[in-house]
Write a protein that holds these residues in place. Structure first.
Motif, PDB file in Angstrom:
ATOM      1  N   THR A   1      40.073  32.739  37.838  1.00 47.91           N
ATOM      2  CA  THR A   1      38.687  32.283  37.678  1.00 47.91           C
ATOM      3  C   THR A   1      37.770  33.491  37.882  1.00 47.91           C
ATOM      4  OG1 THR A   1      38.376  31.790  40.027  1.00 47.91           O
ATOM      5  CG2 THR A   1      39.306  30.035  38.648  1.00 47.91           C
ATOM      6  N   ASP A   2      36.530  33.346  37.438  1.00 46.27           N
ATOM      7  CA  ASP A   2      35.561  34.434  37.641  1.00 46.27           C
ATOM      8  C   ASP A   2      35.418  34.747  39.120  1.00 46.27           C
ATOM      9  OD1 ASP A   2      35.140  34.617  34.926  1.00 46.27           O
ATOM     10  OD2 ASP A   2      33.308  33.404  34.935  1.00 46.27           O
ATOM     11  N   GLU A   3      35.410  33.704  39.953  1.00 42.71           N
ATOM     12  CA  GLU A   3      35.275  33.897  41.394  1.00 42.71           C
ATOM     13  C   GLU A   3      36.460  34.676  41.957  1.00 42.71           C
ATOM     14  OE1 GLU A   3      36.250  30.975  44.909  1.00 42.71           O
ATOM     15  OE2 GLU A   3      34.296  30.436  44.080  1.00 42.71           O
ATOM     16  N   GLU A   4      37.675  34.301  41.566  1.00 44.99           N
ATOM     17  CA  GLU A   4      38.877  34.999  42.053  1.00 44.99           C
ATOM     18  C   GLU A   4      38.887  36.454  41.615  1.00 44.99           C
ATOM     19  OE1 GLU A   4      41.881  31.118  42.148  1.00 44.99           O
ATOM     20  OE2 GLU A   4      41.810  32.444  40.402  1.00 44.99           O
TER      21      GLU A   4
ATOM     22  N   ARG B   1      47.712  28.145  42.733  1.00 44.39           N
ATOM     23  CA  ARG B   1      46.700  27.696  41.773  1.00 44.39           C
ATOM     24  C   ARG B   1      46.955  28.311  40.392  1.00 44.39           C
ATOM     25  NH1 ARG B   1      40.821  27.454  44.972  1.00 44.39           N
ATOM     26  NH2 ARG B   1      40.859  25.191  45.219  1.00 44.39           N
TER      27      ARG B   1
ATOM     28  N   ARG C   1      47.569  26.363  36.807  1.00 47.46           N
ATOM     29  CA  ARG C   1      46.796  26.632  35.586  1.00 47.46           C
ATOM     30  C   ARG C   1      47.705  27.007  34.420  1.00 47.46           C
ATOM     31  NH1 ARG C   1      43.452  30.753  38.651  1.00 47.46           N
ATOM     32  NH2 ARG C   1      42.357  29.422  40.118  1.00 47.46           N
TER      33      ARG C   1
END
Length: 200
Positions: free
Chosen positions: A62-65, A179, A183
């Motif tokens: 994800t962008d956050e990760e 996670r 995905r």
């Protein structure tokens, strides 16, 4: 050219270059097998592992990760400086906000995925990249604890905070890995709980 090579070979004695010492911890020498030296080795391994993970499977993040991994990679230099200066620094300590972030991420992932039934076999390409981050992070935790116990770093509040952060990093990679598996639609496999008969 050959004369130069012969001269170097004649004057070279194994182990004589630095007497098995590294110039660490506030400019003083410590042995290459000390907890401080091992801590730095694991830290560098973790930095490389983060680079490999982002390069190879960054599209699954994800962008956050991705942002957090980039921040972690950059700020591992601060961790190394903090240890090098034996904790006598205000400029190289990691913020407590990072610890709170990891705890929340781990808690959220636990609610999303549930507990792992056993030890996961990370035997896919993404799994190997994930495991390669978990192992040096765990080893950093062990060596940082050893550095504290033998008094090579100030055991103040900032050092305890850094120790807590290092302790949680490997767990954070573990849950991020689970996670990623979800995905990518990869099945979590577990080590078998018994020993097989030897086939020969």
């Amino acid at each position: 050219m050959q004369a130069t090579v012969d001269r170097i070979k004649a004057n070279y004695v194994s182990g004589s270059g630095d007497a098995g010492k590294s110039n660490l911890k506030m400019g003083s020498l410590c042995s290459k097998d000390s907890p401080v030296s091992r801590f730095f080795n694991h830290l560098w391994s973790l930095m490389t592992a983060i680079d490999d993970l982002v390069c190879e499977i960054g599209y699954t993040l994800t962008d956050e990760e991705r942002e957090v991994l980039s921040w972690t990679r950059r700020n591992l230099f601060s961790v190394s400086s903090y240890v090098y200066l034996a904790g006598d620094t205000e400029h190289h300590k990691l913020p407590s906000k990072f610890l709170h972030y990891m705890d929340k991420y781990i808690a959220d992932a636990g609610k999303e995925l549930g507990g792992a039934k056993d030890f996961i076999i990370w035997d896919t390409k993404p799994g190997v990249l994930i495991q390669n981050t978990i192992i040096p992070a765990r080893n950093m935790d062990v060596e940082f604890d050893a550095v504290m116990k033998i008094g090579l770093i100030n055991n103040g509040e900032d050092t305890e905070l850094l120790g807590s952060i290092i302790n949680r990093i490997s767990a954070w990679f573990f849950w991020m890995g689970r996670r990623i598996y979800k995905r990518m639609g990869l099945e979590e496999k577990y080590w078998q709980g018994y020993a097989e008969e030897f086939p020969v």
